[in-house]
Design a protein around this motif. Structure first.
Motif, PDB file in Angstrom:
ATOM      1  N   LYS A 189       0.861  -1.183   0.000  1.00 19.81           N
ATOM      2  CA  LYS A 189       0.000   0.000   0.000  1.00 19.81           C
ATOM      3  C   LYS A 189       0.902   1.240   0.000  1.00 19.81           C
ATOM      4  O   LYS A 189       1.305   1.723   1.041  1.00 19.81           O
ATOM      5  CB  LYS A 189      -0.892   0.002   1.236  1.00 19.81           C
ATOM      6  CG  LYS A 189      -1.896  -1.139   1.254  1.00 19.81           C
ATOM      7  CD  LYS A 189      -2.841  -1.024   2.440  1.00 19.81           C
ATOM      8  CE  LYS A 189      -3.356  -2.386   2.894  1.00 19.81           C
ATOM      9  NZ  LYS A 189      -3.824  -3.285   1.829  1.00 19.81           N
TER      10      LYS A 189
ATOM     11  N   GLU B 124      -5.576   8.758  -3.058  1.00 22.02           N
ATOM     12  CA  GLU B 124      -5.245   9.939  -2.253  1.00 22.02           C
ATOM     13  C   GLU B 124      -6.025   9.986  -0.945  1.00 22.02           C
ATOM     14  O   GLU B 124      -5.957  10.978  -0.213  1.00 22.02           O
ATOM     15  CB  GLU B 124      -5.554  11.204  -3.060  1.00 22.02           C
ATOM     16  CG  GLU B 124      -4.648  11.411  -4.251  1.00 22.02           C
ATOM     17  CD  GLU B 124      -3.220  11.764  -3.839  1.00 22.02           C
ATOM     18  OE1 GLU B 124      -3.031  12.396  -2.780  1.00 22.02           O
ATOM     19  OE2 GLU B 124      -2.298  11.382  -4.583  1.00 22.02           O
ATOM     20  N   GLY B 125      -6.824   8.952  -0.677  1.00 23.97           N
ATOM     21  CA  GLY B 125      -7.578   8.917   0.571  1.00 23.97           C
ATOM     22  C   GLY B 125      -8.860   9.734   0.543  1.00 23.97           C
ATOM     23  O   GLY B 125      -9.415  10.075   1.595  1.00 23.97           O
ATOM     24  N   ASN B 163     -10.713   3.167   3.524  1.00 18.35           N
ATOM     25  CA  ASN B 163      -9.551   3.389   2.672  1.00 18.35           C
ATOM     26  C   ASN B 163      -9.354   2.225   1.720  1.00 18.35           C
ATOM     27  O   ASN B 163      -9.534   1.076   2.106  1.00 18.35           O
ATOM     28  CB  ASN B 163      -8.285   3.528   3.527  1.00 18.35           C
ATOM     29  CG  ASN B 163      -8.012   4.965   3.875  1.00 18.35           C
ATOM     30  OD1 ASN B 163      -8.493   5.880   3.209  1.00 18.35           O
ATOM     31  ND2 ASN B 163      -7.246   5.178   4.934  1.00 18.35           N
TER      32      ASN B 163
END
Lengths: 258, 258
Positions: A189, B124-125, B163
């Motif tokens: 990740k 990018e979350g 996520n």
């Protein structure tokens, strides 16, 4: 005598790249090779296909062996599609893509033309492997790759790969004697933190170059990034069913149909 | 008073497409909107990024509201990257992409510029959703989409998304009164069978157009294709960890290090 496997070779750096020439040289020791590769570099193309433009494919003569070679004006995924539908007489027994000049480990897999070609073959039910060396330079040294590429390819031909899976192989850029072996891994990740290099054209208009640095915040020792940093060749079994099956139950608790 | 969410809107059909104009009109009822979209159609671009060429981004004035809008010369993934790094003052609370003119269900997700933008935001979350309507025409009717787009978006803002996951939403091309509801699904195992339409240039050189038909051999009733054929809106939770975790154990039984 067992019939030799038919191996389709492609890449995203273009047919003249040293990486694919190395891959072809190894595959010729294993099977009958047909090359269908882009006529120019296609890096960062992701899984692009050519829908709104014309495609050209033509035979080229590279003078290094008996294999037939073709260039295609499209993307790596286009090369695999046109190879299967128009160029090859039968479905290949294997498709190998690369050896890419640069890493396709971790999140790079989703931007990777090399891997998109392997995935396209996988969608067609053809066992497929993408190979990448952690050296972006054109003059990268692929010598240390050869025996690992051969071992992994022979294992795939012997063991098969289940439908829906292709292999993403990355090789560290170190001398062969320093490579500790091959490790089966998961995708780390990690991601790119982009920086846009802003400039002005001679006419005064702003434009950008995309640059950035790779950030790995994944501390796991079972990842491809860990393996590569610790002198192993990494293999990640990679799938194109993108469903996050583990989240379906939670999503069903949402109030979507009230 | 709660602060309104900042919503980044993008697509792959270009900033003037009716699909994105509809999406913007819905998002303006939910939050503060900034649009960063390609300056021309980018369909079939997969997760391409612009590495070997320059990028332009400039503000444009579309005369339909207070939102700021920008076009970018790059791909959908480029749009999200440049929005986050160069255009927006803060990280958006949500990114929505679409509404695509045409299906991104099943295997189409991997060729999809619409979904690559959502995935880029996810990396990018940022919670992200790709929306697509099963009508490829420019003049598709997006009216029936509006309430479903709004419901799903509000649910995402309320519940969040873990996520590593983004949502792939497809809407059937039927009147709103015929839509039966929203179904959480898995990606159907289906693919395209390409046909290359071979022609000759006026100069006599062969060239091809990529065409094909979609073939769904997946009989499951939990797939996006099933839902769409049965008048439901489909949502597939979609991940960008491509690791086939279930195959790691088998792969470790191979003779890779003998």
């Amino acid at each position: 005598m067992t019939k030799k496997p038919l191996i389709l070779v492609t890449n995203d750096d273009g047919i003249s790249a040293p990486g694919i020439r190395t891959l072809i040289s190894v595959m010729k020791t294993i099977g009958d090779v047909v090359v269908v590769a882009p006529d120019s570099a296609q890096s960062g193309m992701g899984h692009a296909i050519t829908l709104n433009s014309t495609l050209y494919a033509e035979e080229v003569f590279m003078n290094d062996g008996p294999q037939k070679e073709f260039t295609c004006s499209g993307t790596p995924a286009d090369c695999v599609k046109i190879a299967i539908r128009e160029i090859l007489d039968r479905k290949p027994d294997l498709c190998v893509s690369g050896i890419n000049h640069g890493s396709n480990a971790s999140i790079n897999v989703i931007y990777s033309g090399t891997m998109s070609a392997a995935i396209e073959a996988g969608i067609e039910g053809i066992p497929a492997i993408g190979f990448s060396l952690l050296d972006y330079s054109w003059n990268a040294n692929f010598e240390a790759c050869k025996s690992y590429v051969k071992t992994i390819t022979e294992n795939v031909l012997k063991n098969g790969i289940p439908n829906g899976i292709v292999l993403n192989v990355n090789l560290p850029n170190i001398p062969e004697t320093d490579i500790k072996g091959i490790k089966v891994c998961r995708q780390a990740k990690a991601n790119w933190v982009e920086e846009f290099d802003k400039r002005k054209t001679p006419q005064g208009k702003d434009y950008y170059w995309l640059t950035g640095k790779f950030v790995n915040l994944d501390g796991g020792e079972d990842t491809d990034e860990w393996a590569l940093e610790n002198s192993y060749v990494s293999i990640v079994p990679t799938q194109f069913d993108l469903t996050a099956h583990h989240f379906i139950k939670d999503l069903n608790t949402w109030n979507l149909n009230d």
